[in-house]
Design a protein around this motif. Structure first.
Motif, mmCIF file in Angstrom:
data_model
loop_
_atom_site.group_PDB
_atom_site.id
_atom_site.type_symbol
_atom_site.label_atom_id
_atom_site.label_comp_id
_atom_site.label_asym_id
_atom_site.label_seq_id
_atom_site.Cartn_x
_atom_site.Cartn_y
_atom_site.Cartn_z
ATOM 1 N N THR A 13 44.130 35.334 32.394
ATOM 2 C CA THR A 13 42.946 35.168 33.013
ATOM 3 C C THR A 13 42.310 33.811 32.883
ATOM 4 O O THR A 13 42.968 33.172 31.842
ATOM 5 C CB THR A 13 41.834 35.938 32.368
ATOM 6 N N LEU A 14 41.529 33.244 33.832
ATOM 7 C CA LEU A 14 41.162 31.585 33.514
ATOM 8 C C LEU A 14 40.501 31.475 31.993
ATOM 9 O O LEU A 14 41.135 30.420 31.399
ATOM 10 C CB LEU A 14 40.150 31.458 34.690
ATOM 11 N N SER A 51 46.807 30.217 39.469
ATOM 12 C CA SER A 51 45.452 30.388 40.055
ATOM 13 C C SER A 51 45.026 31.735 39.257
ATOM 14 O O SER A 51 44.290 32.663 40.167
ATOM 15 C CB SER A 51 45.555 30.740 41.640
ATOM 16 N N LYS A 53 41.975 34.097 37.442
ATOM 17 C CA LYS A 53 40.530 34.255 37.896
ATOM 18 C C LYS A 53 39.856 34.784 36.522
ATOM 19 O O LYS A 53 40.528 35.065 35.574
ATOM 20 C CB LYS A 53 40.492 35.348 38.816
ATOM 21 N N SER A 55 36.768 37.233 35.148
ATOM 22 C CA SER A 55 36.039 38.350 35.424
ATOM 23 C C SER A 55 34.785 38.511 34.663
ATOM 24 O O SER A 55 34.824 38.763 33.410
ATOM 25 C CB SER A 55 37.014 39.735 35.195
ATOM 26 N N GLU A 79 33.956 38.302 41.345
ATOM 27 C CA GLU A 79 35.032 37.867 40.763
ATOM 28 C C GLU A 79 35.289 36.301 41.015
ATOM 29 O O GLU A 79 35.440 35.579 40.418
ATOM 30 C CB GLU A 79 36.378 38.595 40.465
ATOM 31 N N ALA A 80 35.327 36.356 42.394
ATOM 32 C CA ALA A 80 36.040 34.836 43.059
ATOM 33 C C ALA A 80 34.635 34.126 42.590
ATOM 34 O O ALA A 80 34.788 32.942 42.481
ATOM 35 C CB ALA A 80 35.950 35.096 44.559
ATOM 36 N N SER A 83 34.854 32.775 39.050
ATOM 37 C CA SER A 83 35.991 32.095 39.035
ATOM 38 C C SER A 83 35.667 30.615 39.474
ATOM 39 O O SER A 83 35.767 29.507 38.702
ATOM 40 C CB SER A 83 36.958 32.551 39.768
ATOM 41 N N TRP A 84 35.312 30.597 40.581
ATOM 42 C CA TRP A 84 34.595 29.357 41.177
ATOM 43 C C TRP A 84 33.574 28.759 40.441
ATOM 44 O O TRP A 84 33.826 27.424 40.037
ATOM 45 C CB TRP A 84 33.832 29.656 42.547
ATOM 46 N N ARG A 87 35.344 27.223 36.964
ATOM 47 C CA ARG A 87 36.068 26.093 37.439
ATOM 48 C C ARG A 87 35.178 24.858 37.711
ATOM 49 O O ARG A 87 35.478 23.539 37.082
ATOM 50 C CB ARG A 87 37.109 26.174 38.612
#
Length: 154
Positions: A13-14, A51, A53, A55, A79-80, A83-84, A87
């Motif tokens: 995960t990120l 890439s 993500k 959660s 989730e998107a 993640s955005w 970032r």
């Protein structure tokens, strides 16, 4: 005598990707011999297409703009968005990207080891991964970790 740091990276995960790269690159900058063993989902961090993500689901420590019940966190797009948001926050604060940190590790001679059992388990191919990594099993990594001054499981 050179100090050694051994890290096991098991999360793809990120939010799970930053600690092994940050710690290993810092250790290398301080003169440590550092190795990261990427196993199970952590192996995703060695793929060319990086890439990951984040959660918010099941992560009560994640700061969200507004409190969000777990039930809403399963909705498509959450989730998107999370993640955005993460970032964006990292960029605003001047934190290096994961690609940059991974490159710093390679340039600093941190050995990035892909767990061969996991590669075989998930049917990955060598061309899926970035250049400059090595492959090895648990015994290979444990030989190094048994002599390490610091061993971390992330």
């Amino acid at each position: 005598m050179t100090k050694k740091m051994a890290i096991i990276a098991s999360k793809g995960t990120l939010d799970g990707a930053y600690p092994p790269f940050l710690l290993a690159s810092t250790a290398a900058a301080l003169g440590f011999e550092a190795k990261i063993f990427f196993t199970f989902y952590g192996l995703q961090l060695l793929k060319k297409d990086l890439s990951p993500k984040v959660s918010p689901l099941g992560n009560p420590a994640m700061p969200m703009p507004v409190p969000m019940p777990n039930l809403l966190q399963i909705l498509p797009g959450v989730e998107a968005f999370a993640s955005w948001m993460m970032r964006r926050k990292l960029k605003q604060k001047g934190v290096a990207s994961l690609t940059e940190l991974r490159t710093i590790c390679l340039d600093s001679n941190v050995e990035l080891i892909a767990c061969q059992m996991t590669v075989d388990l998930f049917d990955f191919k060598n061309h899926d991964f970035i250049d400059g990594i090595s492959h090895g099993g648990a015994a290979t990594f444990l030989a190094f970790a048994s002599e390490a001054d610091i061993t971390l499981y992330i």
